[in-house]
Design a protein around this motif. Sequence first.
Motif, PDB file in Angstrom:
ATOM      1  N   PRO A 142      -0.199 -14.814  -6.958  1.00  0.00           N
ATOM      2  CA  PRO A 142       0.082 -15.400  -8.275  1.00  0.00           C
ATOM      3  C   PRO A 142       0.641 -14.340  -9.222  1.00  0.00           C
ATOM      4  O   PRO A 142       0.334 -13.162  -9.067  1.00  0.00           O
ATOM      5  CB  PRO A 142      -1.295 -15.870  -8.756  1.00  0.00           C
ATOM      6  N   SER A 143       1.458 -14.754 -10.197  1.00  0.00           N
ATOM      7  CA  SER A 143       1.988 -13.766 -11.134  1.00  0.00           C
ATOM      8  C   SER A 143       1.029 -13.567 -12.302  1.00  0.00           C
ATOM      9  O   SER A 143       0.126 -14.368 -12.551  1.00  0.00           O
ATOM     10  CB  SER A 143       3.380 -14.179 -11.614  1.00  0.00           C
ATOM     11  N   LEU A 144       1.236 -12.473 -13.013  1.00  0.00           N
ATOM     12  CA  LEU A 144       0.272 -11.945 -13.981  1.00  0.00           C
ATOM     13  C   LEU A 144      -0.255 -12.926 -15.022  1.00  0.00           C
ATOM     14  O   LEU A 144      -1.419 -12.892 -15.361  1.00  0.00           O
ATOM     15  CB  LEU A 144       0.884 -10.741 -14.705  1.00  0.00           C
ATOM     16  N   GLY A 145       0.634 -13.764 -15.557  1.00  0.00           N
ATOM     17  CA  GLY A 145       0.220 -14.635 -16.652  1.00  0.00           C
ATOM     18  C   GLY A 145      -0.672 -15.808 -16.265  1.00  0.00           C
ATOM     19  O   GLY A 145      -1.290 -16.417 -17.130  1.00  0.00           O
ATOM     20  N   GLU A 146      -0.759 -16.099 -14.980  1.00  0.00           N
ATOM     21  CA  GLU A 146      -1.547 -17.265 -14.547  1.00  0.00           C
ATOM     22  C   GLU A 146      -3.019 -16.902 -14.353  1.00  0.00           C
ATOM     23  O   GLU A 146      -3.319 -15.813 -13.881  1.00  0.00           O
ATOM     24  CB  GLU A 146      -1.037 -17.772 -13.190  1.00  0.00           C
ATOM     25  N   PRO A 147      -3.925 -17.855 -14.654  1.00  0.00           N
ATOM     26  CA  PRO A 147      -5.352 -17.633 -14.418  1.00  0.00           C
ATOM     27  C   PRO A 147      -5.637 -17.238 -12.971  1.00  0.00           C
ATOM     28  O   PRO A 147      -6.477 -16.372 -12.712  1.00  0.00           O
ATOM     29  CB  PRO A 147      -5.983 -18.990 -14.721  1.00  0.00           C
ATOM     30  N   SER A 148      -4.927 -17.833 -12.026  1.00  0.00           N
ATOM     31  CA  SER A 148      -5.221 -17.573 -10.614  1.00  0.00           C
ATOM     32  C   SER A 148      -4.924 -16.131 -10.216  1.00  0.00           C
ATOM     33  O   SER A 148      -5.399 -15.669  -9.177  1.00  0.00           O
ATOM     34  CB  SER A 148      -4.460 -18.544  -9.715  1.00  0.00           C
ATOM     35  N   PHE A 149      -4.154 -15.409 -11.055  1.00  0.00           N
ATOM     36  CA  PHE A 149      -3.980 -13.979 -10.778  1.00  0.00           C
ATOM     37  C   PHE A 149      -5.332 -13.269 -10.816  1.00  0.00           C
ATOM     38  O   PHE A 149      -5.626 -12.427  -9.961  1.00  0.00           O
ATOM     39  CB  PHE A 149      -3.030 -13.307 -11.774  1.00  0.00           C
ATOM     40  N   GLY A 150      -6.162 -13.646 -11.783  1.00  0.00           N
ATOM     41  CA  GLY A 150      -7.510 -13.090 -11.890  1.00  0.00           C
ATOM     42  C   GLY A 150      -8.316 -13.353 -10.634  1.00  0.00           C
ATOM     43  O   GLY A 150      -8.979 -12.445 -10.112  1.00  0.00           O
ATOM     44  N   ASN A 151      -8.257 -14.588 -10.130  1.00  0.00           N
ATOM     45  CA  ASN A 151      -8.977 -14.933  -8.909  1.00  0.00           C
ATOM     46  C   ASN A 151      -8.487 -14.106  -7.731  1.00  0.00           C
ATOM     47  O   ASN A 151      -9.273 -13.596  -6.942  1.00  0.00           O
ATOM     48  CB  ASN A 151      -8.795 -16.412  -8.571  1.00  0.00           C
ATOM     49  N   TYR A 152      -7.155 -13.995  -7.622  1.00  0.00           N
ATOM     50  CA  TYR A 152      -6.566 -13.298  -6.488  1.00  0.00           C
ATOM     51  C   TYR A 152      -6.932 -11.816  -6.503  1.00  0.00           C
ATOM     52  O   TYR A 152      -7.325 -11.257  -5.479  1.00  0.00           O
ATOM     53  CB  TYR A 152      -5.047 -13.472  -6.495  1.00  0.00           C
ATOM     54  N   ALA A 153      -6.834 -11.202  -7.670  1.00  0.00           N
ATOM     55  CA  ALA A 153      -7.139  -9.773  -7.795  1.00  0.00           C
ATOM     56  C   ALA A 153      -8.620  -9.511  -7.497  1.00  0.00           C
ATOM     57  O   ALA A 153      -8.963  -8.530  -6.826  1.00  0.00           O
ATOM     58  CB  ALA A 153      -6.788  -9.279  -9.189  1.00  0.00           C
ATOM     59  N   ALA A 154      -9.495 -10.394  -7.986  1.00  0.00           N
ATOM     60  CA  ALA A 154     -10.929 -10.238  -7.720  1.00  0.00           C
ATOM     61  C   ALA A 154     -11.210 -10.403  -6.229  1.00  0.00           C
ATOM     62  O   ALA A 154     -12.017  -9.663  -5.653  1.00  0.00           O
ATOM     63  CB  ALA A 154     -11.728 -11.252  -8.520  1.00  0.00           C
ATOM     64  N   LEU A 155     -10.517 -11.344  -5.608  1.00  0.00           N
ATOM     65  CA  LEU A 155     -10.682 -11.579  -4.171  1.00  0.00           C
ATOM     66  C   LEU A 155     -10.229 -10.371  -3.357  1.00  0.00           C
ATOM     67  O   LEU A 155     -10.897  -9.953  -2.401  1.00  0.00           O
ATOM     68  CB  LEU A 155      -9.882 -12.824  -3.767  1.00  0.00           C
ATOM     69  N   TRP A 156      -9.094  -9.792  -3.780  1.00  0.00           N
ATOM     70  CA  TRP A 156      -8.573  -8.593  -3.110  1.00  0.00           C
ATOM     71  C   TRP A 156      -9.622  -7.486  -3.136  1.00  0.00           C
ATOM     72  O   TRP A 156      -9.910  -6.848  -2.125  1.00  0.00           O
ATOM     73  CB  TRP A 156      -7.300  -8.137  -3.828  1.00  0.00           C
ATOM     74  N   CYS A 157     -10.208  -7.304  -4.312  1.00  0.00           N
ATOM     75  CA  CYS A 157     -11.236  -6.277  -4.492  1.00  0.00           C
ATOM     76  C   CYS A 157     -12.446  -6.567  -3.610  1.00  0.00           C
ATOM     77  O   CYS A 157     -12.967  -5.676  -2.944  1.00  0.00           O
ATOM     78  CB  CYS A 157     -11.649  -6.204  -5.957  1.00  0.00           C
ATOM     79  N   GLY A 158     -12.882  -7.827  -3.598  1.00  0.00           N
ATOM     80  CA  GLY A 158     -14.040  -8.219  -2.802  1.00  0.00           C
ATOM     81  C   GLY A 158     -13.807  -7.986  -1.320  1.00  0.00           C
ATOM     82  O   GLY A 158     -14.680  -7.474  -0.616  1.00  0.00           O
ATOM     83  N   LEU A 159     -12.615  -8.327  -0.866  1.00  0.00           N
ATOM     84  CA  LEU A 159     -12.269  -8.157   0.542  1.00  0.00           C
ATOM     85  C   LEU A 159     -12.267  -6.679   0.917  1.00  0.00           C
ATOM     86  O   LEU A 159     -12.839  -6.277   1.937  1.00  0.00           O
ATOM     87  CB  LEU A 159     -10.898  -8.796   0.796  1.00  0.00           C
ATOM     88  N   SER A 160     -11.641  -5.884   0.068  1.00  0.00           N
ATOM     89  CA  SER A 160     -11.589  -4.440   0.299  1.00  0.00           C
ATOM     90  C   SER A 160     -13.008  -3.854   0.315  1.00  0.00           C
ATOM     91  O   SER A 160     -13.333  -3.019   1.155  1.00  0.00           O
ATOM     92  CB  SER A 160     -10.739  -3.795  -0.790  1.00  0.00           C
ATOM     93  N   TYR A 161     -13.850  -4.331  -0.576  1.00  0.00           N
ATOM     94  CA  TYR A 161     -15.230  -3.856  -0.650  1.00  0.00           C
ATOM     95  C   TYR A 161     -15.997  -4.187   0.636  1.00  0.00           C
ATOM     96  O   TYR A 161     -16.667  -3.331   1.204  1.00  0.00           O
ATOM     97  CB  TYR A 161     -15.953  -4.476  -1.846  1.00  0.00           C
TER      98      TYR A 161
END
Lengths: 200, 200
Positions: A142-161
Motif C-alpha cells: 500500500p502507498s503511504l497515505g492509505e491506512p493499510s500502509f500502517g497495517n502492512y508496515a506493522a506486519l512487516w515488522c512482526g514477520l521480521s521479529y
Amino acid sequence: MPSTLGFAILAVLARGARTGYELTAVMGRPVGYFWTARHSQIHTDLQKLLADGLVRFEAEHGPGPQDKKVYHLTPEGMAALRAWVTEPPRARPERDELVLKTYASWLADPAEVAGLFRAQLALHEERIAQYESQQADFAETPSLGEPSFGNYAALWCGLSYERHRADWCRWMLARLDATPRADGLRAEGSSEDPRRDTGH
Amino acid sequence: MPSTLGFAILAVLARGARTGYELTAVMGRPVGYFWTARHSQIHTDLQKLLADGLVRFEAEHGPGPQDKKVYHLTPEGMAALRAWVTEPPRARPERDELVLKTYASWLADPAEVAGLFRAQLALHEERIAQYESQQADFAETPSLGEPSFGNYAALWCGLSYERHRADWCRWMLARLDATPRADGLRAEGSSEDPRRDTGH
DNA sequence: GGCCGCTATGTCAGAACTGACATAGCGCAT
DNA sequence: ATGCGCTATGTCAGTTCTGACATAGCGGCC
C-alpha cells in the motif's frame, strides 16, 4: 495527555467509528500484535478521552442495561493523534521472560531447557505462517497515505521479529541438543554466530 | 510465588551475593537489556522474597542511616529458581510504541516520520556496535553449565533483535524517503519484502 | 425449555511499576 | 570550605493494567 493506550484507541478510531466492544476486538487481533488491552482498561481510557474532548459518541439502544455507544474522533482528537505520531517514542523497558530464563538456564537440565525452546519455536513458526498468509493478502504494497500502509508496515515488522526469534530458538536448540545430559558430547559446528550472512 | 522481577533477582543472586544497591546496578546494565527495575521496586520485591524465605542477608554497617545488607539465596530460593527456569513463560503482551506510531503513520507527513526512523536507526546501530564489541570479548562460546552461557545466549538474542529492528527501520526509510512531500514520486525498487534471503 | 455464546456495558480489588522524596557518610575536585 | 557524586537504605502517592464480578437481550443448538 492521554496514555499510550489512549493513543492506540485514537489510532483505531481514526480509521472509523467503533464501540468499546469493537475496540476490544481490534485490540485482540490486528492492533493486539503490538499493543493489547482488556475491555476494562479500554472503557477506563475511553472515559478519560471523553473528558479531554478527544472523542465523542453517538448512543444507540443496544443489548444489555446500557446504551450502545459508537465513538468517533473529534477534531481535537485527530490533532492530538497527528502530533503524537511523529514524537519520538518513550523508551519502554524491554521485558522478556524467555531471555530472563535463558540468563538462568545454566542452572537447569539442558534437555528440559530444549523442551522449552522447542515449544517456543513451534509457536513462532505458526505465527510466521500466519503472517505470511496475511502478507500474501496484500495485492501490492500500500502507498503511504492509505491506512493499510500502517497495517502492512506493522506486519512487516512482526514477520521480521518472528523470524529473528525463530532463528534464536534454533541457535539455542543446536547448542542444547548436542549435550543431551551428562556425557561429554560437545556442540561444535552447529548454527553459527549471527554475523551478517545476508551479504552487505 | 514471586513475581517475574522476583525471579530476576533470584537469577542474579544465583551468581553471587549482592546488596540491593548492586542489584539495581545489574538491573541497569547486563540484565536490564531484557528486564529492568528501579531500586524502589527491587527493595519491595526483596522484602517479599525475604518473607517467603527465598533469600537471606548478612548485615554489615554501611553508609547512611541503615545497615548494608548483603543478600544471598537460600536452598529454597535456588530450588524455586531452578523450577521456574524450565516452566513455559507466560505470554507477555507485546507493547511496542514505535509500531503503534507506524500503524498511525499514514496520518503524518512522511518526511517527519522519516526523521523518527532515522533517529531510531541510529540508536539501533549504536547498540549493534556495542553488542558486537561485547560479543568479541568472549574468547569462545561458553559451555552450557557456566553462568556466562546465560550472558552469551542473551547477548546473541539482543544482537539478533537489534539487527532485525535496524532492518525494519531501513525498510521504512526506503519507502518514506522516496516520497519527499506531495509530488508524485513512487518508491519502486527499494528494499524488498523480508522474504528469507539467507538461503535455506 | 434450557443453556451457550455473542453483543454490549460497566465496577473494583489488587498487582506491578514509576518518579519523587528522604537520609547520611565518605572521598574528590574546585 | 563547599558542593558533587557514589554508596546505601527506605517510603509513598499515583498510574497502568489484570482478572474477576455484574447485568442483560438475542439467536441458535440440543
